[in-house]
Design a protein around this motif. Structure first.
Motif, mmCIF file in Angstrom:
data_model
loop_
_atom_site.group_PDB
_atom_site.id
_atom_site.type_symbol
_atom_site.label_atom_id
_atom_site.label_comp_id
_atom_site.label_asym_id
_atom_site.label_seq_id
_atom_site.Cartn_x
_atom_site.Cartn_y
_atom_site.Cartn_z
ATOM 1 N N PHE A 1 14.241 -0.242 37.753
ATOM 2 C CA PHE A 1 14.012 0.185 36.366
ATOM 3 C C PHE A 1 15.115 1.127 35.909
ATOM 4 N N VAL A 2 15.544 2.015 36.808
ATOM 5 C CA VAL A 2 16.589 2.969 36.429
ATOM 6 C C VAL A 2 17.900 2.240 36.140
ATOM 7 N N SER A 3 18.232 1.281 37.029
ATOM 8 C CA SER A 3 19.506 0.598 36.785
ATOM 9 C C SER A 3 19.425 -0.311 35.570
ATOM 10 N N LEU A 4 18.223 -0.897 35.343
ATOM 11 C CA LEU A 4 18.038 -1.703 34.137
ATOM 12 C C LEU A 4 18.251 -0.859 32.889
ATOM 13 N N GLN A 5 17.711 0.360 32.952
ATOM 14 C CA GLN A 5 17.834 1.242 31.790
ATOM 15 C C GLN A 5 19.295 1.547 31.506
ATOM 16 N N GLN A 6 20.077 1.747 32.590
ATOM 17 C CA GLN A 6 21.492 2.035 32.401
ATOM 18 C C GLN A 6 22.255 0.822 31.884
ATOM 19 N N LEU A 7 21.832 -0.355 32.331
ATOM 20 C CA LEU A 7 22.558 -1.576 31.972
ATOM 21 C C LEU A 7 22.207 -2.066 30.579
ATOM 22 N N VAL A 8 20.887 -2.235 30.302
ATOM 23 C CA VAL A 8 20.491 -2.847 29.026
ATOM 24 C C VAL A 8 19.672 -1.903 28.156
ATOM 25 N N GLY A 9 19.473 -0.684 28.591
ATOM 26 C CA GLY A 9 18.749 0.283 27.767
ATOM 27 C C GLY A 9 17.248 0.090 27.752
ATOM 28 N N TRP A 10 16.746 -0.787 28.606
ATOM 29 C CA TRP A 10 15.299 -0.994 28.681
ATOM 30 C C TRP A 10 14.899 -0.876 30.132
ATOM 31 N N PRO A 11 13.820 -0.288 30.521
ATOM 32 C CA PRO A 11 12.824 0.413 29.677
ATOM 33 C C PRO A 11 13.270 1.835 29.346
ATOM 34 N N ALA A 12 13.252 2.168 28.054
ATOM 35 C CA ALA A 12 13.718 3.477 27.610
ATOM 36 C C ALA A 12 12.844 4.576 28.214
ATOM 37 N N GLN A 13 11.586 4.301 28.310
ATOM 38 C CA GLN A 13 10.638 5.297 28.814
ATOM 39 C C GLN A 13 9.766 4.615 29.863
ATOM 40 N N ARG A 14 9.605 5.274 31.004
ATOM 41 C CA ARG A 14 8.728 4.661 32.008
ATOM 42 C C ARG A 14 7.286 5.052 31.717
ATOM 43 N N GLY A 15 6.404 4.092 31.809
ATOM 44 C CA GLY A 15 4.997 4.357 31.506
ATOM 45 C C GLY A 15 4.193 3.078 31.656
ATOM 46 N N PHE A 16 3.430 2.762 30.606
ATOM 47 C CA PHE A 16 2.554 1.589 30.661
ATOM 48 C C PHE A 16 3.284 0.326 31.116
ATOM 49 N N SER A 17 4.419 0.018 30.469
ATOM 50 C CA SER A 17 5.052 -1.273 30.775
ATOM 51 C C SER A 17 5.605 -1.299 32.190
ATOM 52 N N THR A 18 6.242 -0.220 32.626
ATOM 53 C CA THR A 18 6.807 -0.258 33.979
ATOM 54 C C THR A 18 5.714 -0.321 35.042
ATOM 55 N N ILE A 19 4.642 0.423 34.852
ATOM 56 C CA ILE A 19 3.560 0.371 35.843
ATOM 57 C C ILE A 19 2.945 -1.025 35.858
ATOM 58 N N THR A 20 2.766 -1.611 34.666
ATOM 59 C CA THR A 20 2.185 -2.953 34.598
ATOM 60 C C THR A 20 3.055 -3.959 35.339
ATOM 61 N N ILE A 21 4.354 -3.887 35.103
ATOM 62 C CA ILE A 21 5.262 -4.817 35.788
ATOM 63 C C ILE A 21 5.171 -4.609 37.298
ATOM 64 N N ALA A 22 5.177 -3.345 37.712
ATOM 65 C CA ALA A 22 5.120 -3.054 39.149
ATOM 66 C C ALA A 22 3.845 -3.614 39.770
ATOM 67 N N HIS A 23 2.733 -3.376 39.086
ATOM 68 C CA HIS A 23 1.458 -3.878 39.627
ATOM 69 C C HIS A 23 1.422 -5.412 39.645
ATOM 70 N N THR A 24 1.990 -6.007 38.608
ATOM 71 C CA THR A 24 1.999 -7.468 38.563
ATOM 72 C C THR A 24 2.751 -8.035 39.760
ATOM 73 N N THR A 25 3.896 -7.448 40.072
ATOM 74 C CA THR A 25 4.702 -8.022 41.151
ATOM 75 C C THR A 25 3.954 -8.028 42.470
ATOM 76 N N PHE A 26 3.244 -6.958 42.797
ATOM 77 C CA PHE A 26 2.624 -7.020 44.125
ATOM 78 C C PHE A 26 1.266 -7.710 44.106
ATOM 79 N N SER A 27 0.514 -7.604 42.997
ATOM 80 C CA SER A 27 -0.797 -8.269 43.028
ATOM 81 C C SER A 27 -0.677 -9.780 42.820
ATOM 82 N N MET A 28 0.455 -10.213 42.254
ATOM 83 C CA MET A 28 0.728 -11.643 42.135
ATOM 84 C C MET A 28 0.672 -12.324 43.499
#
Lengths: 270, 375
Positions: free
Chosen positions: A121-148
């Motif tokens: 997420f940190v490197s993505l933020q540096q590269l494409v400016g997203w996610p600007a703020q870590r919170g709901f979306s980053t946690i959701t993505i993280a949870h999706t990856t492992f519960s998938m």
């Protein structure tokens, strides 16, 4: 009838006590009137009432629920697709490797998963400016990856047990592949998908470590809130909160079990 | 497409289904090895073979579930080799029946028509017809898990027939039924086939089933056809030892040809301990080694030496016998040590045995009953 030996019975009792006494004591002390969490001061439900008035708790609980529902849904879609690919797509290059890799998040230490996602997420933020703020979306993505991965495993075993000639028969009768998926495959694996969803939901609700890594300021999930409170000492309202979480999670697990047990096309309906 | 012209009225054409040099390789394994075959319209054709002989792979290629490695398949003049299963004028009845567990009997049977987007009223009436045909009217609202094995088989049959396919493929249609039901269903299947005039291709490992059902049989082994012919041809005139052995029981005498005149050969067999005669139209010369093969029911058994000069006659003792009610099976040991199986109908009603263990007997047969196998 055979008499069970005393040893077996006591081993059973001890085993279950080991598992459930801590949980029971949390629930027990949640009805404690005393301000000290471990000293009994009479029965009361006031801590439950106090929780209701605590905005921080409600915010955290609401965030957790939103994350759990969203990530469970995403995980179910992705996990089902992965399960279908692994079982139904005939021999592709590296299929064994993929099968093994899908289960790796199950055994990966959460600290590693959390750390790697944070780095991403940190490197993505540096590269494409997203996610600007870590919170709901980053946690959701993280949870999706492992519960998938969990969903994929559940769906895969259900699919593997399903008679493949059912799909072939539907195709033989004029069903195009996508129709066959909708008409036959999905109705037959939906209990596994539902069970997978509930599993993903509870996993997300439980998770502390990964969420701590990928959350940002101001976005606390319920486990994070509880953990930070406990660091300052256990207060009775935390007991009440924990009791509610226990209730919620066990209801989810029970539901998942019921759904897998009573799916259509399963023999042994009573 | 040249399909339409060929399909009109030309019912006697032996090329209704034409398979040309069809092969299927799975990695290094050759499941079907360059097989060619023609089947006429309305035939009830059986592919008979042991497990792993390639018969199911062949059927699955006809249905479109396996892509042939080489070769073409034509149905009614149309090349269907590259068509997916849902575009072929072919339906299949699966060995497991593959009945959709989440649908009622009625919606199972109607599935094929619903995929063709036929009007509701027509689907309804054709489902009714099918339920009538397979006698499942009272079960139309049942779920598959409330049906018996025989009923499930009939649902599968109705579901595969409702689209009026040009060809119906049946994978071991009777294997899951018990013996009594199997016999009954066999005749039902033949009656339905006769009524609907649909070409049936049946895959089976059960030679009895193939014999009673089929107009023709292909005996398959290691991905190839050993023999293709009517049940009678395959049974009475097996082309080689494998076919002779696979269909029914057969006694064989290893022999060497000593004379050959006018289609009658005389052989010398150490196993039989005497000279034998047989009729053949195969090109055979003196000195060739052949097998003389005889079906157990073609051999007569008697306690006195029979006196017909045409017959071959050997002496032996009863090594073992089995009573099957309608017939008895004897294992006769010749003086050379060779065991010969003989079956005899129990014509007379008697509580006593006609023959006992170690009785001395004569076995005899007419020379035209013997089959000459050259391989």
């Amino acid at each position: 009838m055979k008499r069970r030996s005393a040893f077996v019975l006591s081993a059973l009792a001890f085993g279950y006590a080991f598992l459930y006494v801590p949980l029971a004591s949390v629930i027990f002390y949640s009805f404690n009137d005393s301000r000290l969490a471990t000293v009994w001061g009479g029965f009361s439900t006031r801590w439950y009432g106090e929780l209701w008035g605590n905005d921080q708790v409600l915010d955290a609980a609401f965030l957790s629920l939103r994350i759990a529902v969203t990530s469970a849904t995403l995980a179910t879609v992705l996990g089902t697709l992965a399960g279908l690919a692994l079982v139904r797509v005939t021999r592709f290059r590296g299929r064994t490797l993929f099968s093994a890799m899908i289960t790796s998040p199950l055994v990966m230490p959460e600290v590693i998963t959390g750390l790697s996602l944070l780095l991403l997420f940190v490197s993505l933020q540096q590269l494409v400016g997203w996610p600007a703020q870590r919170g709901f979306s980053t946690i959701t993505i993280a949870h999706t990856t492992f519960s998938m991965a969990y969903v994929a495993v559940v769906v895969r075993s259900r699919l593997a047990a399903m008679d493949q000639s059912l799909e072939e028969a539907a195709m033989d009768l004029g069903g195009r592949p996508l129709r066959v998926l909708v008409d036959i495959t999905l109705p037959l694996i939906y209990p596994a998908m539902l069970a997978g969803w509930l599993l993903a939901f509870t996993l997300s609700l439980d998770d502390l470590v990964i969420a701590s890594f990928v959350s940002g300021p101001g976005s606390n999930t319920l486990p994070m809130y509880i953990f930070s409170k406990v660091k300052l000492g256990v207060t009775p309202d935390i007991n009440a909160l924990a009791s509610l979480v226990i209730l919620f999670v066990s209801a989810g697990v029970l539901l998942a079990w019921l759904v897998t047990r009573r799916g259509p096309g399963q023999p042994g309906r009573t | 497409m040249n399909g339409q012209a060929a399909s009109n009225g030309d019912s006697a054409s032996p090329d209704f289904i034409r398979i040309e040099n069809l092969s299927k390789h799975f990695d290094d394994f050759v499941a079907v090895d360059s097989v060619s075959l023609s089947i006429a319209r309305g035939e009830l054709f059986s592919i008979l073979g042991g497990s792993g002989c390639g018969k199911t792979t062949l059927l699955r290629m006809l249905a479109g579930f396996e892509v042939p490695t080489t070769g073409r398949i034509f149905i009614d003049g149309i090349d269907v080799t590259d068509l997916p299963p849902y575009e072929r004028p072919v339906n299949m009845m699966f060995q497991s029946y593959a009945i959709f567990p989440h649908m009622t009997v009625e919606s199972n049977i109607g599935y094929g028509l619903r995929k063709d987007r036929l009007p509701k009223s027509e689907i309804g009436s054709r489902v009714d017809q099918m339920l009538e045909l397979v006698k499942l009217n009272d079960f139309r609202h049942r779920k598959p898990d409330q049906l018996s094995g025989g009923q499930r088989q009939r649902v599968a049959l109705a579901r595969a027939l409702i689209k009026r396919p040009k060809v119906l493929l049946l994978d071991e249609p009777l294997a899951a039924l018990d013996r009594k039901l199997r016999e009954h269903t066999q005749f039902e299947l033949m009656a339905i086939q006769d009524r609907l005039k649909i070409t049936f291709i049946v895959v089976t490992h059960d030679q009895e089933e193939a014999m009673t059902l089929s107009t023709r049989i292909a005996v398959m082994e290691q991905g190839r056809f050993e023999q293709v012919g009517t049940p009678k041809q395959v049974y009475e005139y097996p082309c080689n030892r494998f076919v002779a052995d696979f269909i029914g029981t057969i006694n064989t005498f290893e022999s060497r040809v000593v004379g050959c005149t006018d289609g009658v050969i005389e052989v010398e067999s150490a196993e039989a301990g005497s000279h034998l005669h047989a009729l053949t139209d195969k090109p055979i010369a003196s000195g060739d080694s052949v097998s003389i093969a005889l079906r157990p029911e073609k051999i007569f058994i008697s306690q006195e030496r029979p006196d017909a000069a045409e017959d071959t006659c050997l002496h032996g003792i009863v090594e073992d016998l089995g009573y099957f009610g309608n017939l008895s099976l004897y294992r006769i040991r010749l003086s050379t040590g060779k065991i010969v199986q003989v079956s005899a109908q129990n014509r007379r009603r008697s509580a006593e045995r006609f023959l006992e263990w170690n009785d001395e007997v004569w076995i005899s047969w007419q020379r035209q009953s013997a089959v000459v196998l050259t391989e």
